[in-house]
Design a protein around this motif. Structure first.
Motif, mmCIF file in Angstrom:
data_model
loop_
_atom_site.group_PDB
_atom_site.id
_atom_site.type_symbol
_atom_site.label_atom_id
_atom_site.label_comp_id
_atom_site.label_asym_id
_atom_site.label_seq_id
_atom_site.Cartn_x
_atom_site.Cartn_y
_atom_site.Cartn_z
ATOM 1 N N PHE A 1 0.859 -1.184 0.000
ATOM 2 C CA PHE A 1 0.000 0.000 0.000
ATOM 3 C C PHE A 1 0.894 1.232 0.000
ATOM 4 O O PHE A 1 1.687 1.437 0.919
ATOM 5 N N ILE A 2 0.771 2.043 -1.039
ATOM 6 C CA ILE A 2 1.590 3.243 -1.179
ATOM 7 C C ILE A 2 0.861 4.425 -0.544
ATOM 8 O O ILE A 2 -0.065 4.998 -1.133
ATOM 9 N N GLU A 3 1.274 4.764 0.642
ATOM 10 C CA GLU A 3 0.633 5.890 1.331
ATOM 11 C C GLU A 3 1.113 7.215 0.742
ATOM 12 O O GLU A 3 2.305 7.423 0.545
ATOM 13 N N GLN A 4 0.165 8.083 0.457
ATOM 14 C CA GLN A 4 0.499 9.419 -0.032
ATOM 15 C C GLN A 4 -0.318 10.445 0.761
ATOM 16 O O GLN A 4 -1.429 10.168 1.208
ATOM 17 N N ARG A 5 0.282 11.590 0.924
ATOM 18 C CA ARG A 5 -0.409 12.695 1.592
ATOM 19 C C ARG A 5 -0.243 13.936 0.727
ATOM 20 O O ARG A 5 0.886 14.341 0.453
ATOM 21 N N GLU A 6 -1.377 14.471 0.293
ATOM 22 C CA GLU A 6 -1.380 15.610 -0.631
ATOM 23 C C GLU A 6 -0.541 15.303 -1.872
ATOM 24 O O GLU A 6 0.260 16.117 -2.326
ATOM 25 N N SER A 7 -0.689 14.073 -2.354
ATOM 26 C CA SER A 7 -0.003 13.575 -3.566
ATOM 27 C C SER A 7 1.501 13.372 -3.374
ATOM 28 O O SER A 7 2.215 13.133 -4.341
ATOM 29 N N ASN A 8 1.969 13.442 -2.147
ATOM 30 C CA ASN A 8 3.380 13.177 -1.858
ATOM 31 C C ASN A 8 3.524 11.772 -1.284
ATOM 32 O O ASN A 8 3.008 11.481 -0.196
ATOM 33 N N VAL A 9 4.201 10.905 -2.037
ATOM 34 C CA VAL A 9 4.408 9.528 -1.587
ATOM 35 C C VAL A 9 5.292 9.539 -0.335
ATOM 36 O O VAL A 9 6.346 10.179 -0.303
ATOM 37 N N LYS B 1 -5.834 -10.653 -5.266
ATOM 38 C CA LYS B 1 -5.515 -11.783 -4.382
ATOM 39 C C LYS B 1 -4.004 -11.986 -4.186
ATOM 40 O O LYS B 1 -3.444 -13.038 -4.523
ATOM 41 N N PRO B 2 -3.316 -11.003 -3.620
ATOM 42 C CA PRO B 2 -1.881 -11.160 -3.343
ATOM 43 C C PRO B 2 -1.670 -12.111 -2.167
ATOM 44 O O PRO B 2 -2.545 -12.272 -1.312
ATOM 45 N N SER B 3 -0.512 -12.710 -2.110
ATOM 46 C CA SER B 3 -0.214 -13.607 -0.982
ATOM 47 C C SER B 3 0.289 -12.818 0.223
ATOM 48 O O SER B 3 0.180 -13.268 1.355
ATOM 49 N N ILE B 4 0.838 -11.632 -0.031
ATOM 50 C CA ILE B 4 1.381 -10.783 1.036
ATOM 51 C C ILE B 4 0.924 -9.343 0.812
ATOM 52 O O ILE B 4 0.917 -8.856 -0.320
ATOM 53 N N VAL B 5 0.546 -8.664 1.898
ATOM 54 C CA VAL B 5 0.199 -7.244 1.849
ATOM 55 C C VAL B 5 1.014 -6.510 2.914
ATOM 56 O O VAL B 5 0.986 -6.886 4.086
ATOM 57 N N LEU B 6 1.757 -5.488 2.501
ATOM 58 C CA LEU B 6 2.583 -4.706 3.413
ATOM 59 C C LEU B 6 2.045 -3.282 3.508
ATOM 60 O O LEU B 6 1.733 -2.657 2.492
ATOM 61 N N ILE B 7 1.966 -2.775 4.739
ATOM 62 C CA ILE B 7 1.433 -1.439 5.006
ATOM 63 C C ILE B 7 2.360 -0.728 5.983
ATOM 64 O O ILE B 7 2.873 -1.340 6.925
ATOM 65 N N GLY B 8 2.579 0.552 5.785
ATOM 66 C CA GLY B 8 3.385 1.319 6.718
ATOM 67 C C GLY B 8 2.646 1.524 8.041
ATOM 68 O O GLY B 8 1.447 1.784 8.044
ATOM 69 N N ALA B 9 3.367 1.404 9.151
ATOM 70 C CA ALA B 9 2.749 1.559 10.470
ATOM 71 C C ALA B 9 2.713 3.041 10.856
ATOM 72 O O ALA B 9 3.265 3.457 11.875
ATOM 73 N N THR B 10 2.053 3.838 10.022
ATOM 74 C CA THR B 10 1.849 5.258 10.285
ATOM 75 C C THR B 10 0.473 5.416 10.916
ATOM 76 O O THR B 10 -0.240 4.430 11.158
ATOM 77 N N THR B 11 0.054 6.646 11.167
ATOM 78 C CA THR B 11 -1.289 6.855 11.709
ATOM 79 C C THR B 11 -2.341 6.326 10.731
ATOM 80 O O THR B 11 -3.343 5.727 11.143
ATOM 81 N N ILE B 12 -2.107 6.521 9.437
ATOM 82 C CA ILE B 12 -3.035 6.010 8.424
ATOM 83 C C ILE B 12 -2.966 4.490 8.345
ATOM 84 O O ILE B 12 -3.980 3.795 8.347
ATOM 85 N N GLY B 13 -1.757 3.944 8.295
ATOM 86 C CA GLY B 13 -1.591 2.498 8.202
ATOM 87 C C GLY B 13 -2.152 1.748 9.390
ATOM 88 O O GLY B 13 -2.752 0.682 9.244
ATOM 89 N N ARG B 14 -1.990 2.320 10.573
ATOM 90 C CA ARG B 14 -2.507 1.671 11.780
ATOM 91 C C ARG B 14 -4.026 1.761 11.862
ATOM 92 O O ARG B 14 -4.662 0.989 12.585
ATOM 93 N N ASP B 15 -4.593 2.702 11.120
ATOM 94 C CA ASP B 15 -6.044 2.830 11.089
ATOM 95 C C ASP B 15 -6.654 1.864 10.075
ATOM 96 O O ASP B 15 -7.615 1.147 10.380
#
Length: 334
Positions: free
Chosen positions: A12-20, A94-108
């Motif tokens: 999951f590519i987190e972006q804020r105001e279009s900034n990755v 249907k991916p076998s693995i999903v990775l998310i950043g543990a940021t405020t958004i990712g933890r939500d």
């Protein structure tokens, strides 16, 4: 559904105001390692409004495919809108693995996605590996950081984990890489959109995020409340940022956004000063990957000296002013 039908590593590519965000690029680098081990692809999933132009950069950072979800509903991060969009995209691929950043958004969003996908989620991982039987080994601190637990999700897919910023290393861009870009259009159920963003208020901090700093001057209980003034003077000479251990944050000396450690942030500066920090395992988990560590502590048996490249046994209040004076002279003489 058979587990063998799930394949590829999705980030999951987190972006804020279009900034990755940097954590997304760090995860792409790790996803590349995992996918190469499995002989599978890396899929970057980015959602927002007018974010398609970011897709090519994600390929340069290691993605084989980029899924773009571009919608006015996703202009700002709101939980339900993003959860619906990401859930549908993940269900589709249907991916076998999903990775998310543990940021405020990712933890939500992480727990909500795992619940809808009927799978598990391992939070705040510090290490990710592939086992001999092709399962994802997710390692994280447990029992207050006193030991490291490796968790395996054998019976459900996708295998999901969140990783804190600064834990994984970002790869250099490879402008020769090629990949595909897909546009995905979710079927939003607007009847479930119960929350609206009325106003966004930003606080001007005037500071660099400690996860982005090249040099950190970090203080602990041994620095004392008055000692942080001396630490700031040292940081000014070095063009560094001031950070702290949990003890200093709990004492109200430093704000939580400056905390390094298991319950704070993970950092990888080129140079890390640990001043008056004993080196509890919870703190070491957040800074032991720094390139060069300088420690100052009265206790010659302090655990911090086990990970430091240069250790000085002495009083922080006496050593820091001398160090600041010496560095200032060196800087002036150049």
């Amino acid at each position: 559904m058979e587990l063998s039908t799930y394949k590829d590593v999705l980030v999951f590519i987190e972006q804020r105001e279009s900034n990755v965000q940097s954590v997304a690029l760090e995860l792409l680098g790790k996803a590349r390692d995992l996918a190469d081990c499995l002989g599978e692809k890396v899929i970057a999933l980015i959602a927002g409004e007018s974010i398609t132009e970011k897709a090519q950069d994600l390929i340069y950072y290691g993605a084989d495919e980029v899924i773009c979800i571009d919608s006015p509903f996703l202009k700002d991060y709101i939980t339900e809108q993003y959860t619906q969009a990401l859930y549908q995209a993940i269900q589709s691929r249907k991916p076998s693995i999903v990775l998310i950043g543990a940021t405020t958004i990712g933890r939500d969003i992480g727990p909500r996605l795992s619940a809808r996908l009927c799978t598990g989620l391992t939070a705040d991982c510090t290490k990710l590996e592939i086992s001999e039987d092709r399962n994802l080994l997710m390692t994280r601190p447990a029992f207050g950081g006193n030991l490291m637990a490796t968790i395996v999700c054998k019976e459900h897919r996708p295998q999901m984990s969140t990783v804190r910023p600064g834990v994984m290393r970002k790869r250099e861009t490879d402008l020769s890489r090629i990949g595909s870009i897909e546009h995905f259009s979710p079927n939003f159920d607007t009847s479930k959109f119960k929350v609206k963003l009325l106003e966004s208020v930003k606080e001007e901090r005037g500071k660099i995020d400690i996860t982005e700093a090249k040099i950190l001057v970090s203080g602990g209980r041994g620095a004392g409340s008055g000692g942080f003034k001396k630490l700031k003077e040292l940081a000014k000479v070095l063009n560094a940022e001031v950070s702290a251990s949990r003890a200093a944050v709990d004492a109200g000396i430093v704000s939580h956004d400056r905390q390094v450690g298991q319950t704070g942030k993970t950092v990888r500066p080129n140079l890390y000063f640990a001043l008056g920090i004993s080196g509890a395992i919870q703190h070491l988990a957040g800074m032991e990957e720094s390139d060069f560590i300088v420690a100052v502590n009265k206790d010659k048996y302090a655990p911090i000296f086990q990970v430091s490249d240069l250790g000085i046994v002495g009083d922080v209040s006496q050593i820091v002013p001398l160090l600041t004076e010496r560095l200032a002279k060196e800087k002036k003489g150049r």
